[in-house]
Structure formats: structure tokens, C-alpha cells
Design a protein around this motif. Structure first.
Motif, PDB file in Angstrom:
ATOM      1  N   PHE A 218       0.827  -1.203   0.000  1.00  6.82           N
ATOM      2  CA  PHE A 218       0.000   0.000   0.000  1.00  6.82           C
ATOM      3  C   PHE A 218       0.862   1.253   0.000  1.00  6.82           C
ATOM      4  O   PHE A 218       0.560   2.223  -0.706  1.00  6.82           O
ATOM      5  CB  PHE A 218      -0.932   0.014   1.215  1.00  6.82           C
ATOM      6  CG  PHE A 218      -1.748   1.270   1.317  1.00  6.82           C
ATOM      7  CD1 PHE A 218      -2.853   1.449   0.508  1.00  6.82           C
ATOM      8  CD2 PHE A 218      -1.401   2.269   2.194  1.00  6.82           C
ATOM      9  CE1 PHE A 218      -3.605   2.617   0.579  1.00  6.82           C
ATOM     10  CE2 PHE A 218      -2.136   3.434   2.278  1.00  6.82           C
ATOM     11  CZ  PHE A 218      -3.244   3.602   1.471  1.00  6.82           C
ATOM     12  N   ASP A 219       1.942   1.242   0.768  1.00 10.51           N
ATOM     13  CA  ASP A 219       2.834   2.393   0.839  1.00 10.51           C
ATOM     14  C   ASP A 219       3.433   2.687  -0.531  1.00 10.51           C
ATOM     15  O   ASP A 219       3.478   3.842  -0.966  1.00 10.51           O
ATOM     16  CB  ASP A 219       3.935   2.139   1.864  1.00 10.51           C
ATOM     17  CG  ASP A 219       4.827   3.341   2.059  1.00 10.51           C
ATOM     18  OD1 ASP A 219       4.294   4.469   2.140  1.00 10.51           O
ATOM     19  OD2 ASP A 219       6.055   3.154   2.136  1.00 10.51           O
ATOM     20  N   GLY A 220       3.865   1.648  -1.239  1.00 10.72           N
ATOM     21  CA  GLY A 220       4.449   1.838  -2.563  1.00 10.72           C
ATOM     22  C   GLY A 220       3.424   2.311  -3.578  1.00 10.72           C
ATOM     23  O   GLY A 220       3.677   3.229  -4.361  1.00 10.72           O
ATOM     24  N   VAL A 221       2.253   1.702  -3.566  1.00 11.32           N
ATOM     25  CA  VAL A 221       1.212   2.073  -4.525  1.00 11.32           C
ATOM     26  C   VAL A 221       0.678   3.472  -4.226  1.00 11.32           C
ATOM     27  O   VAL A 221       0.418   4.252  -5.140  1.00 11.32           O
ATOM     28  CB  VAL A 221       0.071   1.026  -4.505  1.00 11.32           C
ATOM     29  CG1 VAL A 221      -1.128   1.482  -5.308  1.00 11.32           C
ATOM     30  CG2 VAL A 221       0.579  -0.317  -5.017  1.00 11.32           C
ATOM     31  N   HIS A 222       0.527   3.800  -2.957  1.00  7.61           N
ATOM     32  CA  HIS A 222      -0.009   5.104  -2.579  1.00  7.61           C
ATOM     33  C   HIS A 222       0.919   6.229  -3.028  1.00  7.61           C
ATOM     34  O   HIS A 222       0.458   7.238  -3.572  1.00  7.61           O
ATOM     35  CB  HIS A 222      -0.203   5.147  -1.062  1.00  7.61           C
ATOM     36  CG  HIS A 222      -0.905   6.365  -0.576  1.00  7.61           C
ATOM     37  ND1 HIS A 222      -0.245   7.446  -0.085  1.00  7.61           N
ATOM     38  CD2 HIS A 222      -2.218   6.675  -0.531  1.00  7.61           C
ATOM     39  CE1 HIS A 222      -1.115   8.373   0.261  1.00  7.61           C
ATOM     40  NE2 HIS A 222      -2.318   7.941  -0.002  1.00  7.61           N
ATOM     41  N   SER A 223       2.214   6.078  -2.828  1.00  8.34           N
ATOM     42  CA  SER A 223       3.141   7.133  -3.241  1.00  8.34           C
ATOM     43  C   SER A 223       3.198   7.245  -4.763  1.00  8.34           C
ATOM     44  O   SER A 223       3.325   8.338  -5.311  1.00  8.34           O
ATOM     45  CB  SER A 223       4.536   6.878  -2.673  1.00  8.34           C
ATOM     46  OG  SER A 223       5.063   5.671  -3.183  1.00  8.34           O
ATOM     47  N   PHE A 224       3.071   6.120  -5.469  1.00  9.01           N
ATOM     48  CA  PHE A 224       3.031   6.161  -6.934  1.00  9.01           C
ATOM     49  C   PHE A 224       1.770   6.880  -7.410  1.00  9.01           C
ATOM     50  O   PHE A 224       1.811   7.696  -8.321  1.00  9.01           O
ATOM     51  CB  PHE A 224       3.077   4.739  -7.499  1.00  9.01           C
ATOM     52  CG  PHE A 224       3.059   4.690  -8.999  1.00  9.01           C
ATOM     53  CD1 PHE A 224       4.145   5.125  -9.730  1.00  9.01           C
ATOM     54  CD2 PHE A 224       1.957   4.205  -9.672  1.00  9.01           C
ATOM     55  CE1 PHE A 224       4.137   5.087 -11.115  1.00  9.01           C
ATOM     56  CE2 PHE A 224       1.931   4.156 -11.047  1.00  9.01           C
ATOM     57  CZ  PHE A 224       3.026   4.596 -11.774  1.00  9.01           C
ATOM     58  N   GLY A 225       0.648   6.607  -6.757  1.00 10.10           N
ATOM     59  CA  GLY A 225      -0.597   7.292  -7.098  1.00 10.10           C
ATOM     60  C   GLY A 225      -0.519   8.781  -6.836  1.00 10.10           C
ATOM     61  O   GLY A 225      -1.011   9.589  -7.620  1.00 10.10           O
TER      62      GLY A 225
END
Length: 51
Positions: free
Chosen positions: A21-28
Motif C-alpha cells: 500500500f505504501d508503494g502504490v499510494h506514493s506512486f498514485g
């Protein structure tokens, strides 16, 4: 013993999901901020040209 293994697996799953989630959230956030920056540039340029 089975309850202890299940608890450890649960913690490992929670940690893995948090990391994903941390990786996807920052990419978003990166995509969202890039889209906002692109969408505001033409409006500012049009206003400056109109003056």
C-alpha cells in the motif's frame, strides 16, 4: 503451536500489505500531482497570453 504460527503469518501478511500500500499510494500521489501540474500549466499560459 498452530495458533502461534497463524499469528506470525497474520503479522507477516499485515506487514506485506502495508508495504505494498505504501508503494502504490506514493506512486498514485506522484501521478495525481503530475496530472494537476499538467492541467494547470495551459490555464496559466492562456491567462498570460490574454493579457
Amino acid at each position: 503451536m498452530t495458533d502461534r504460527i497463524r499469528a506470525i503469518e497474520g503479522l507477516a501478511l499485515a506487514a506485506a500489505l502495508t508495504a505494498v500500500f505504501d508503494g502504490v499510494h506514493s506512486f498514485g500521489d506522484h501521478l495525481l500531482n503530475a496530472a494537476k501540474a499538467v492541467s494547470t500549466v495551459p490555464r496559466v499560459a492562456r491567462v498570460e497570453v490574454a493579457r
